[in-house]
Design an enzyme around this catalytic site. Structure first.
Site, PDB file in Angstrom:
ATOM      1  N   LYS A   1       0.877  -1.178   0.000  1.00 28.96           N
ATOM      2  CA  LYS A   1       0.000   0.000   0.000  1.00 28.96           C
ATOM      3  C   LYS A   1       0.911   1.225   0.000  1.00 28.96           C
ATOM      4  CE  LYS A   1      -2.186   3.035   1.744  1.00 28.96           C
ATOM      5  NZ  LYS A   1      -1.932   4.397   1.258  1.00 28.96           N
TER       6      LYS A   1
ATOM      7  N   GLU B   1       8.607   1.109  11.479  1.00 31.21           N
ATOM      8  CA  GLU B   1       9.678   2.104  11.304  1.00 31.21           C
ATOM      9  C   GLU B   1       8.990   3.457  11.375  1.00 31.21           C
ATOM     10  OE1 GLU B   1      12.927   1.628  10.674  1.00 31.21           O
ATOM     11  OE2 GLU B   1      12.860  -0.536  10.489  1.00 31.21           O
TER      12      GLU B   1
ATOM     13  N   CYS C   1      13.041  10.789   7.890  1.00 32.96           N
ATOM     14  CA  CYS C   1      12.744  10.331   9.256  1.00 32.96           C
ATOM     15  C   CYS C   1      13.953  10.472  10.173  1.00 32.96           C
ATOM     16  CB  CYS C   1      12.280   8.884   9.223  1.00 32.96           C
ATOM     17  SG  CYS C   1      13.418   7.821   8.343  1.00 32.96           S
TER      18      CYS C   1
ATOM     19  N   GLU D   1       8.357  16.048  15.744  1.00 33.85           N
ATOM     20  CA  GLU D   1       8.938  15.832  14.419  1.00 33.85           C
ATOM     21  C   GLU D   1       8.246  16.789  13.455  1.00 33.85           C
ATOM     22  OE1 GLU D   1       7.841  12.280  12.194  1.00 33.85           O
ATOM     23  OE2 GLU D   1       9.930  12.044  11.643  1.00 33.85           O
TER      24      GLU D   1
HETATM   25  P1  NAD Z   1       1.672   8.304   7.669  1.00 31.09           P
HETATM   26  O1  NAD Z   1       1.845   7.479   8.870  1.00 31.09           O
HETATM   27  O2  NAD Z   1       0.603   9.313   7.632  1.00 31.09           O
HETATM   28  O3  NAD Z   1       1.431   7.367   6.387  1.00 31.09           O
HETATM   29  C1  NAD Z   1       2.285   6.303   6.053  1.00 31.09           C
HETATM   30  C2  NAD Z   1       1.501   5.266   5.307  1.00 31.09           C
HETATM   31  O4  NAD Z   1       0.475   4.770   6.156  1.00 31.09           O
HETATM   32  C3  NAD Z   1       0.796   5.778   4.053  1.00 31.09           C
HETATM   33  O5  NAD Z   1       0.822   4.787   3.055  1.00 31.09           O
HETATM   34  C4  NAD Z   1      -0.637   5.985   4.538  1.00 31.09           C
HETATM   35  O6  NAD Z   1      -1.590   5.888   3.512  1.00 31.09           O
HETATM   36  C5  NAD Z   1      -0.775   4.833   5.510  1.00 31.09           C
HETATM   37  N1  NAD Z   1      -1.817   5.037   6.522  1.00 31.09           N
HETATM   38  C6  NAD Z   1      -2.311   6.198   7.009  1.00 31.09           C
HETATM   39  N2  NAD Z   1      -3.283   5.963   7.909  1.00 31.09           N
HETATM   40  C7  NAD Z   1      -3.409   4.618   8.003  1.00 31.09           C
HETATM   41  C8  NAD Z   1      -4.234   3.749   8.765  1.00 31.09           C
HETATM   42  N3  NAD Z   1      -5.140   4.222   9.617  1.00 31.09           N
HETATM   43  N4  NAD Z   1      -4.059   2.418   8.631  1.00 31.09           N
HETATM   44  C9  NAD Z   1      -3.138   1.924   7.794  1.00 31.09           C
HETATM   45  N5  NAD Z   1      -2.335   2.699   7.013  1.00 31.09           N
HETATM   46  C10 NAD Z   1      -2.470   4.023   7.131  1.00 31.09           C
HETATM   47  O7  NAD Z   1       3.089   8.914   7.444  1.00 31.09           O
HETATM   48  P2  NAD Z   1       3.517   9.921   6.345  1.00 31.09           P
HETATM   49  O8  NAD Z   1       3.034  11.263   6.733  1.00 31.09           O
HETATM   50  O9  NAD Z   1       3.127   9.381   5.010  1.00 31.09           O
HETATM   51  O10 NAD Z   1       5.107   9.832   6.453  1.00 31.09           O
HETATM   52  C11 NAD Z   1       5.814  10.576   7.322  1.00 31.09           C
HETATM   53  C12 NAD Z   1       6.170   9.790   8.540  1.00 31.09           C
HETATM   54  O11 NAD Z   1       6.881   8.602   8.186  1.00 31.09           O
HETATM   55  C13 NAD Z   1       7.105  10.557   9.441  1.00 31.09           C
HETATM   56  O12 NAD Z   1       6.698  10.425  10.766  1.00 31.09           O
HETATM   57  C14 NAD Z   1       8.441   9.883   9.222  1.00 31.09           C
HETATM   58  O13 NAD Z   1       9.345  10.003  10.268  1.00 31.09           O
HETATM   59  C15 NAD Z   1       8.036   8.478   8.991  1.00 31.09           C
HETATM   60  N6  NAD Z   1       9.089   7.758   8.269  1.00 31.09           N
HETATM   61  C16 NAD Z   1       9.825   6.843   8.976  1.00 31.09           C
HETATM   62  C17 NAD Z   1      10.859   6.160   8.346  1.00 31.09           C
HETATM   63  C18 NAD Z   1      11.677   5.146   9.088  1.00 31.09           C
HETATM   64  O14 NAD Z   1      12.366   4.367   8.453  1.00 31.09           O
HETATM   65  N7  NAD Z   1      11.635   5.121  10.396  1.00 31.09           N
HETATM   66  C19 NAD Z   1      11.135   6.401   7.002  1.00 31.09           C
HETATM   67  C20 NAD Z   1      10.374   7.336   6.330  1.00 31.09           C
HETATM   68  C21 NAD Z   1       9.337   8.006   6.982  1.00 31.09           C
END
Ligand code: NAD
Length: 502
Positions: free
Chosen positions: A193, A269, A303, A400
């Site tokens: 997804k 992650e 991140c 963050e």
């Molecule tokens: P997000 O959590 O909003 O979304 C990430 C993914 O989850 C997307 O595909 C989204 O559609 C999906 N999602 C959203 N709500 C959901 C739900 N209720 N159930 C299942 N899936 C759902 O994050 P974002 O805003 O897209 O990305 C930014 C975040 O990701 C930041 O906090 C960043 O630090 C983190 N990040 C972490 C790493 C790591 O390796 N630790 C790497 C990249 C980004």
């Protein structure tokens, strides 16, 4: 070009051709059951690039059925490891042939630098697929030395089954590969997804996987929104594991969905608020560059960004001066312009969130040294921003921001620096800048974070496991540890008859 000027809007002609916009399962592209689509947006100007199938629960069901059938009855988990590796190498070769197009899709949807995507990210994707292709035929258990000499035991490593892979928008290709490659090597089948902001490259990868000969049903992609398609993946009764990269908030939801469905395995992650510690004996020029890259590369949407810059008092003034000079020369512009170091934020929501954090920082009493404003009058560009006099209780120190906003703080003693570095709910990464090996060794062991960079920054490598402490999550991407995350260990025990030791 100077900060504050924006050369966006010159590259409509550089839009990549959009070939794949439908859900991919069972080896074919499909419309969503509802027939619905959603817009994908160019963050350079907020205009619509295309429309993509909006998957929901029924579509996730169909994709999971395909993955389950491929796992229970298909050849993929039954192939030898070397056959899986061979097909993964073919997949990697096709990715390499299509590198420009894949990089352009990520650049136009996420606003990331095309040059960086092409020369930094796609090569990372390739090394990831090739690394795990090479590991696919080296998966084995071990003989166990049993306590009772009359018994013989050994372990088998078996694929965990159907996995759900949920990824964010900041590194669409790299994070797709970081999850898909070890899952493929392990013999799992999967439903990916991608983030709603960046669905296009994942669909292209799915097409290339089919061209490479990866059997139908092994790699399925459902595009759509998190609370619908993502939530359906997280709570599906026939998915055995979720590997999620995204925010801490959604990570919590994923765990709850597992707990209230089939107790599927979960690997998270999550977010970070990582420190860079610059000590008195650091090379100031080098330290400034490391801090700059750690905050403004990929527009701060990283991140592991070093968004808390902790500087020992002996070098503080000199370092701040260099940081501000360098930030003013950090060019903001069109991601397809090779001279621009920073493109637009990924979407309007992210853009507004970052600007509101900047306002918060000002209200809380931090000193704005440079930046702080949007750039240009269209799209989602923001100036590289530096705050000084930040205190540990401020929101901009603790939250963050996920944007080009740096918070500077001064510390006196090494112990104080370590304490400040650890004063966060997160624990993803940390950077230490000092030539003193004893100091570096001591500080590396004192910081509660999953990855420590010493005199370098953001050096991620497929061989080196990456994961968080504390609320940055658990489970690992990269390295052989990530492969283990897609494998069950099964013990087999049998009596040894007629053993000479009985
Ligand atoms: P997000 O959590 O909003 O979304 C990430 C993914 O989850 C997307 O595909 C989204 O559609 C999906 N999602 C959203 N709500 C959901 C739900 N209720 N159930 C299942 N899936 C759902 O994050 P974002 O805003 O897209 O990305 C930014 C975040 O990701 C930041 O906090 C960043 O630090 C983190 N990040 C972490 C790493 C790591 O390796 N630790 C790497 C990249 C980004």
């Amino acid at each position: 070009m100077e900060t504050g000027k924006c050369n966006g809007g010159t590259t409509a002609e550089k839009l990549p051709e959009i070939k794949f916009t439908k859900l991919f399962f069972n080896g074919e592209f499909h419309d969503a059951v509802s027939g619905k689509t959603f817009e994908t947006i160019d963050p350079r100007d907020g205009k619509v690039i295309g429309r993509v199938a909006e998957g929901d629960k029924e579509d996730v069901d169909l994709a999971v059925k395909a993955a389950r059938h491929a796992f229970d009855h298909g050849p993929w988990p039954r192939f030898s490891g070397s056959e899986r590796g061979r097909l993964m190498h073919k997949f990697a070769d096709l990715i390499e042939e299509n590198a420009d197009e894949l990089a352009a899709l990520d650049a136009v949807e996420a606003g990331k630098s095309f040059e960086f995507a092409k020369r930094g990210e796609i090569p990372t994707v390739l090394s990831c697929f090739r690394y795990y292709a090479g590991a696919a035929d080296k998966i084995h258990g071990e003989v166990v030395k049993m306590t009772k000499p009359s018994m013989f035991g050994y372990t088998l490593k078996e694929p965990v089954g159907v996995v759900g892979l949920i990824v964010p928008w900041n590194f669409p290709s790299v994070l797709f590969a970081a999850k898909v490659a070890p899952a493929l090597a392990a013999g799992c089948t999967m439903v990916v997804k991608p983030a709603e902001q960046t669905p296009l490259s994942a669909l292209f990868y799915a097409y290339l996987a089919k061209q490479a000969g990866i059997p139908d049903g092994v790699l399925n992609v459902v595009t759509g929104f998190g609370p619908k398609a993502g939530a359906a993946v997280a709570s599906h009764m026939d998915i055995d594991k979720i590997s999620f990269t995204g925010s801490t908030e959604v990570g919590r939801t994923i765990m709850q969905a597992s707990a209230t469905s089939n107790l599927k395995l979960v690997s998270l992650e999550l977010g970070g608020k990582s420190p860079i510690l610059i000590f008195n004996d650091a090379d100031v020029e080098k330290a400034a560059e490391l801090a700059l890259v750690g905050n403004f590369l990929n527009k701060g949407e990283i991140c592991a960004a070093s968004s808390r810059v902790l500087v020992q008092e002996g070098v503080y003034d000199k370092l701040v001066k260099r940081l501000v000079e360098k930030a003013k020369g950090w060019t903001v512009g069109d991601p397809f312009d090779p001279t621009a170091r920073q493109g637009p934020q990924a979407d309007k929501k992210q853009f507004e969130k970052i600007l509101s954090y900047i306002e918060h920082g000002k209200r809380e009493g931090a000193t704005l040294l440079t930046g702080g404003r949007a750039v240009g009058d269209k799209g989602y560009f923001i100036e590289p921003t530096i705050f000084a006099n930040v205190t540990e209780d401020m929101k901009i120190y603790q939250d963050e921001i996920f944007g080009p906003v740096m918070s500077l703080m001064k510390f006196k003693t090494v112990e104080e620096g370590i304490k400040m570095a650890n004063n966060t709910k997160y624990g993803l990464a940390a950077v230490i800048v000092s030539p003193n090996i004893d100091l570096v060794n001591m500080v590396s062991r004192s910081i509660r974070a999953g990855l420590i960079w010493v005199n370098c920054n953001l050096e991620l490598d497929v061989s080196c496991p990456f994961g968080g402490y504390k609320m940055s999550g658990f489970g690992l991407d990269n390295g052989l540890d990530a492969l283990d995350g897609y494998l069950h260990v099964k013990s087999v025990v049998t009596p040894l008859h007629n053993s000479p030791w009985l």
